[in-house]
Design an enzyme around this catalytic site. Sequence first.
Site, mmCIF file in Angstrom:
data_model
loop_
_atom_site.group_PDB
_atom_site.id
_atom_site.type_symbol
_atom_site.label_atom_id
_atom_site.label_comp_id
_atom_site.label_asym_id
_atom_site.label_seq_id
_atom_site.Cartn_x
_atom_site.Cartn_y
_atom_site.Cartn_z
ATOM 1 N N ARG A 127 0.841 -1.192 0.000
ATOM 2 C CA ARG A 127 0.000 0.000 0.000
ATOM 3 C C ARG A 127 0.876 1.241 0.000
ATOM 4 O O ARG A 127 1.954 1.259 0.583
ATOM 5 C CB ARG A 127 -0.902 0.040 1.242
ATOM 6 C CG ARG A 127 -2.142 -0.842 1.155
ATOM 7 C CD ARG A 127 -3.010 -0.711 2.390
ATOM 8 N NE ARG A 127 -2.337 -1.180 3.572
ATOM 9 C CZ ARG A 127 -1.758 -0.416 4.484
ATOM 10 N NH1 ARG A 127 -1.784 0.913 4.376
ATOM 11 N NH2 ARG A 127 -1.151 -0.943 5.525
ATOM 12 N N HIS A 141 -10.179 -2.513 11.878
ATOM 13 C CA HIS A 141 -9.106 -3.366 11.353
ATOM 14 C C HIS A 141 -8.877 -4.500 12.359
ATOM 15 O O HIS A 141 -7.874 -4.538 13.065
ATOM 16 C CB HIS A 141 -7.847 -2.510 11.195
ATOM 17 C CG HIS A 141 -6.748 -3.129 10.390
ATOM 18 N ND1 HIS A 141 -5.438 -2.738 10.501
ATOM 19 C CD2 HIS A 141 -6.755 -4.109 9.449
ATOM 20 C CE1 HIS A 141 -4.691 -3.449 9.666
ATOM 21 N NE2 HIS A 141 -5.458 -4.293 9.017
ATOM 22 N N CYS A 188 1.177 -7.312 11.855
ATOM 23 C CA CYS A 188 1.496 -7.421 13.279
ATOM 24 C C CYS A 188 0.789 -8.592 13.950
ATOM 25 O O CYS A 188 0.624 -8.601 15.171
ATOM 26 C CB CYS A 188 1.179 -6.116 13.990
ATOM 27 S SG CYS A 188 2.297 -4.795 13.523
ATOM 28 N N ARG A 197 2.401 -12.143 -0.341
ATOM 29 C CA ARG A 197 1.126 -12.559 0.266
ATOM 30 C C ARG A 197 0.476 -13.709 -0.483
ATOM 31 O O ARG A 197 0.854 -14.043 -1.602
ATOM 32 C CB ARG A 197 0.160 -11.366 0.298
ATOM 33 C CG ARG A 197 0.682 -10.248 1.201
ATOM 34 C CD ARG A 197 -0.404 -9.321 1.649
ATOM 35 N NE ARG A 197 0.134 -8.357 2.601
ATOM 36 C CZ ARG A 197 -0.401 -8.094 3.792
ATOM 37 N NH1 ARG A 197 -1.495 -8.705 4.185
ATOM 38 N NH2 ARG A 197 0.149 -7.204 4.585
HETATM 39 P P1 GTP Z 1 -2.175 -7.587 7.618
HETATM 40 O O1 GTP Z 1 -2.679 -8.651 6.714
HETATM 41 O O2 GTP Z 1 -1.112 -6.734 6.991
HETATM 42 O O3 GTP Z 1 -3.252 -6.735 8.202
HETATM 43 O O4 GTP Z 1 -1.323 -8.302 8.789
HETATM 44 P P2 GTP Z 1 -1.655 -9.266 10.019
HETATM 45 O O5 GTP Z 1 -1.860 -8.414 11.226
HETATM 46 O O6 GTP Z 1 -2.691 -10.246 9.669
HETATM 47 O O7 GTP Z 1 -0.233 -9.982 10.262
HETATM 48 P P3 GTP Z 1 0.191 -11.515 10.194
HETATM 49 O O8 GTP Z 1 -0.572 -12.396 11.128
HETATM 50 O O9 GTP Z 1 0.210 -11.922 8.782
HETATM 51 O O10 GTP Z 1 1.676 -11.434 10.760
HETATM 52 C C1 GTP Z 1 2.690 -10.650 10.190
HETATM 53 C C2 GTP Z 1 4.054 -11.204 10.530
HETATM 54 O O11 GTP Z 1 4.213 -11.325 11.948
HETATM 55 C C3 GTP Z 1 4.263 -12.593 9.957
HETATM 56 O O12 GTP Z 1 5.563 -12.674 9.447
HETATM 57 C C4 GTP Z 1 4.080 -13.505 11.140
HETATM 58 O O13 GTP Z 1 4.796 -14.699 11.012
HETATM 59 C C5 GTP Z 1 4.567 -12.649 12.305
HETATM 60 N N1 GTP Z 1 3.868 -13.008 13.578
HETATM 61 C C6 GTP Z 1 2.556 -13.248 13.749
HETATM 62 N N2 GTP Z 1 2.270 -13.604 15.014
HETATM 63 C C7 GTP Z 1 3.443 -13.572 15.690
HETATM 64 C C8 GTP Z 1 3.806 -13.841 17.045
HETATM 65 O O14 GTP Z 1 2.987 -14.169 17.900
HETATM 66 N N3 GTP Z 1 5.126 -13.694 17.366
HETATM 67 C C9 GTP Z 1 6.064 -13.309 16.436
HETATM 68 N N4 GTP Z 1 7.326 -13.179 16.813
HETATM 69 N N5 GTP Z 1 5.745 -13.054 15.136
HETATM 70 C C10 GTP Z 1 4.462 -13.188 14.779
HETATM 71 C C1 SPV Z 2 -2.783 -4.460 5.451
HETATM 72 O O1 SPV Z 2 -1.842 -3.812 4.973
HETATM 73 O O2 SPV Z 2 -3.262 -4.199 6.580
HETATM 74 C C2 SPV Z 2 -3.352 -5.602 4.711
HETATM 75 C C3 SPV Z 2 -2.916 -5.823 3.338
HETATM 76 O O3 SPV Z 2 -4.181 -6.319 5.249
HETATM 77 S S1 SPV Z 2 -3.661 -4.727 2.193
HETATM 78 O O4 SPV Z 2 -4.826 -5.405 1.640
HETATM 79 O O5 SPV Z 2 -2.701 -4.459 1.140
HETATM 80 O O6 SPV Z 2 -4.093 -3.522 2.864
HETATM 81 MN MN MN Z 3 -4.801 -5.524 7.268
#
Ligand code: GTP
Ligand code: SPV
Ligand code: MN
Length: 590
Positions: free
Chosen positions: A73, A230, A254, A374
């Site tokens: 983004r 979110h 995160c 992704r």
């Molecule tokens: P968006 O799709 O961007 O909104 O992100 P999200 O909040 O769904 O993040 P996601 O769960 O995909 O995690 C992002 C990164 O953080 C990945 O590389 C995960 O492996 C890592 N991660 C997730 N949970 C943990 C955790 O509990 N501990 C650690 N150290 N890393 C984590």
């Molecule tokens: C984020 O950035 O929080 C996402 C991926 O979940 S996007 O759809 O590109 O916004």
């Molecule tokens: Mn998101």
Amino acid sequence: MAKAIEKWVDEVAQLTEPKQIYWCDGSDEEAHRLIEKGIKEEKIDGKPVFYELNQKNWPNSYLHRSHPSDVARTENLTFVCHSNKETSGPNNNWMAPDEAKKLLTGLSKGSMRGRTMYVLPFVMGNPDSPFAKFCVQVTDITYVAVSMRIMTRMGKDTLERIGNRSDFIKGLHSIGDLNPERRRIMHFPEENLIWSIGSGYGGNALLGKKCISLRLASYMGYKEGWLAEHMIIIGVEDPNGKVDYLVAALPSACGKTNLAMLRSTLPGYKIWTLGDDIAWLRVGQDGRLWATNPENGFFGVAPGTAMNTNPSMIETLKVGTFYPTLFTNTGVNTDTNEPWWEGLSEDYPANLLDWQGNKFAAKEGKNAAHANSRFTVSIKQCPTLSREFNNPEGVPISGIILGGRRSSLIPLVYESFDWKHGVFCGAMMGSETTAAATSAVGQLRRDPMAMLPFCGYNMGDYFGHWLKIGKKLQIPPKIFFVNWFRKDESGKFLWPGYGENIRVLKWIIERTKNQAESTETHIGLTPSLSSFETEGLNIPAENLKKVFSVDEGKWDKELQDAEAFFEKFGKHMPKEFNREFDILEKKLKT
Ligand code: GTP
Ligand code: SPV
Ligand code: MN
């Protein structure tokens, strides 16, 4: 007389000049036809839009490589154009609607020349829910058309539902020439219109997601008395089979997706998934908070996803029966034609292509998959999908989790004293930036409720709206804060995270029932050690102590940062925050 929708499509075609217009019916057969076209015919910058991957090990999966300048983004190019600048607030880029449209008209003139314009009718939310939003997006790239079919409820019946109505949400998308200088993602909340040109990536291009379901929807919620957040939605089943529902907001990349599909390390506990990115929340007639997920799929971060961190997602990605699975900007193991990313296996495959398709040679600090690579996959393939997923009423929420990525200061978990205090803490919350957006990574910034890039109106008013919702709730959920990312002096994570996060969820659920003990600190209530499940947890006692510690002496800077951030919103800030601020400041001084 032509229907409003036909008239709009016609107008867009006059401007963008596609060689043909194709109305999508949302069928599986159609998705495969579009993928086929993306493999064989359609090109971006001279390269195919899709590549077929190993169909035996990753059924129905395809790779997409986006333009190297178009991998996340772009918050600096994203605008929310209310007619009044103050309504957009200092949290959004702004341009007067007429001026913005003039600019976009110039950028869009002939932008689809030589390409097909796909018309995508879709619904955000269960179409039978009073909450559902009927939408139409046009796009000139198969990748977006196929992705939207996975991420939303897309199909012919939406067209029938829209019929002659003109109040559907409009999304105009064209990848244009992919020149970042000619890229804009602009929102017109007063007309329910998104206009996005010059990017084919995620939140910039899949308009149902951040643009409609957060930026437009948050403003609708502000006017109509609900919230678009979110947030993930999960059910937590305890050993007695009782399921409680939680929502959790964490900034981009995160940990939401991982938390939404957590596989418990505690016997008897199980997580049920309802959503991994967006929740719409409303006050039910029973005075509780109810949540639904408007989406129909996951657009999740690939790096770090593996059998030892998120086995349910690996399983989801390998089902391939409901919809195709798309991978964007991952690497490829050329011996097996399988997708690969950092973390998927401990060792690098011997023969690997990086995310741009070049031969990969392992080098310190260099990744094969893009950090924001992704997957796009149907939620229906998720083995932990809750049977309430499609419930038009949603699920009643017992607790709200807010959190960020903080290498220091913020403890693993704490509970706010009450709703008002929770909203105040949520408003001052900060997080280190990630590769999900194009700006610098690892910079601490205020990201209230993980909504900074997604709030479609003045965030000062948004805080006030949260407070107002709290007043309407007879049984307000408790508000908790979490941080999986605290590090020790050598930069290692103190907390193992992933499946072990169930221990935090267990404490949270028990707190919502006033069962577990807590200890009062200046910032909120933290778990008493006896109330936190450590059985079977294999980490040094010292780490546990550190990850829970509240360094009351080190909160000054946090408070100063928050104050400077709040000042930007001037008179839009809720007065109630002054009192919360004074109380906290006084406590921290003593
Ligand atoms: P968006 O799709 O961007 O909104 O992100 P999200 O909040 O769904 O993040 P996601 O769960 O995909 O995690 C992002 C990164 O953080 C990945 O590389 C995960 O492996 C890592 N991660 C997730 N949970 C943990 C955790 O509990 N501990 C650690 N150290 N890393 C984590
Ligand atoms: C984020 O950035 O929080 C996402 C991926 O979940 S996007 O759809 O590109 O916004
Ligand atoms: Mn998101």
